[in-house]
Scaffold this active site. Sequence first.
Site, PDB file in Angstrom:
ATOM      1  N   ASP A  79       0.828  -1.220   0.000  1.00 57.43           N
ATOM      2  CA  ASP A  79       0.000   0.000   0.000  1.00 57.43           C
ATOM      3  C   ASP A  79       0.858   1.264   0.000  1.00 57.43           C
ATOM      4  OD1 ASP A  79       0.775  -0.887   2.597  1.00 57.43           O
ATOM      5  OD2 ASP A  79      -0.722   0.399   3.542  1.00 57.43           O
ATOM      6  N   GLU A 144       0.096  -1.284   5.786  1.00 62.26           N
ATOM      7  CA  GLU A 144       1.155  -0.741   6.645  1.00 62.26           C
ATOM      8  C   GLU A 144       0.905   0.728   6.938  1.00 62.26           C
ATOM      9  OE1 GLU A 144       4.770   1.221   7.956  1.00 62.26           O
ATOM     10  OE2 GLU A 144       3.758   1.640   6.075  1.00 62.26           O
TER      11      GLU A 144
HETATM   12 ZN    ZN Z   1       6.686   2.349   3.964  1.00 60.30          ZN
END
Ligand code: ZN
Length: 406
Positions: A79, A144
């Site tokens: 992401d 994340e």
């Molecule tokens: Zn990163």
Amino acid sequence: MSEIREDPAVSLFREYLKIPTMHPDPDYSKAIDFLCKLAEDVGLDFKTIETGPKELFVIMSLVGTNASLPSLGLYSHMDVVPVFPEHWKVPPFSAEKMENGDIYARGSQDMKCVGIQYVEAIRRLKKEGKRFLRTIHVMFGPDEETGGKRGMIPFMKHPESKRLNLGFCLDEGIANPGPEFRVFYGERSCWWITVRCRGNPGHGSSFIQDSAAEKLTKILNTAMDFRAKQEQRLNSDPSLTIGDVTTLNLTIIKGGVQHNVVPAELFASFDIRIPPHVDLPEFEKELGRWCREAGDDVTLEFDQKCDSPHKVPLDSSNPWWTAFMSACQSLSMEVKTEVFPGATDSRLLRECGIPALGFSPMNHTPILLHDHNEFLNEKVFLRGIDIYYEIIPALANVSGSCHLTL
Ligand code: ZN
């Protein structure tokens, strides 16, 4: 012409960059398809592990000659953070390459480069018929950038992740404009706190005693004094980086009803990042003291409390570190070790006792993660593959049980 002669690894990197895995609505399915196809192409076993309604990990594996040993994990997140396209010189998911080789795209530094570099290094090693002692897992994770609640957190609790038997992991680092490569061995703890000040209310035309505002002022003064001291410490010692000091920022102020009413309550919220050498319970007591000294009815609430006291040892007691450094030395790389200034998924790995180093091989590169016009030069990208080509075998051939206590 240049398009025709482009290194296939660069083309692959650009293809990955074009997939819009941007929050708040990342297209993971496209990224997962792309990665599964890539694993097939390289000849790696692969599987997916579900961690959320749309969130999956992709795990590509190369089985070691002694598969019972703890494995090597090569982690990257799929992401990326949102963009403000009006501030970009090219569309942020175009992965356009300039004449000098700079490739512009969200995720070019953070951290789609690293994911492709791992796989390309392994492709090369595999082609040469190399085998390794330990099993290697190339792991691509979601979520994340929003804290790992549908990514690394459920992943580490998933029975499948236990089966990977991870012994050591590489994860993301940060670019460096200078010649050194930055390696991160720990992270700062991230505390989000709100201080609630209660005091006597009254009419705005009088001198109300013990007001919420007086108490808030005391808290702000103490907090800003502390902040100034930390900043001064950082500025007066060139050996320190931002990861070595505590940053504190006032981020929200709330309260009040109308101009002529002294309010009974005011709130101040702070973002505090604390390096791993600080005694956290002691620091929490200090925050409590700040509140008590500001007056009665001043209380502290934690909106987030991520403690990351774990550090990966950087000495001969850690065979992974010795192997990592020997590979860097064989490439004459200058290495600089640091505490990561923000938070990454490494903290969640370390929390589970898995030593993780943050490393993205990007020297001579401006720091543009989360910034407008994020780019990576293709030469730096390709050199990164050469670097992993040395580092991966060194780590995957570390012998012994290598049990570390973090
Ligand atoms: Zn990163």
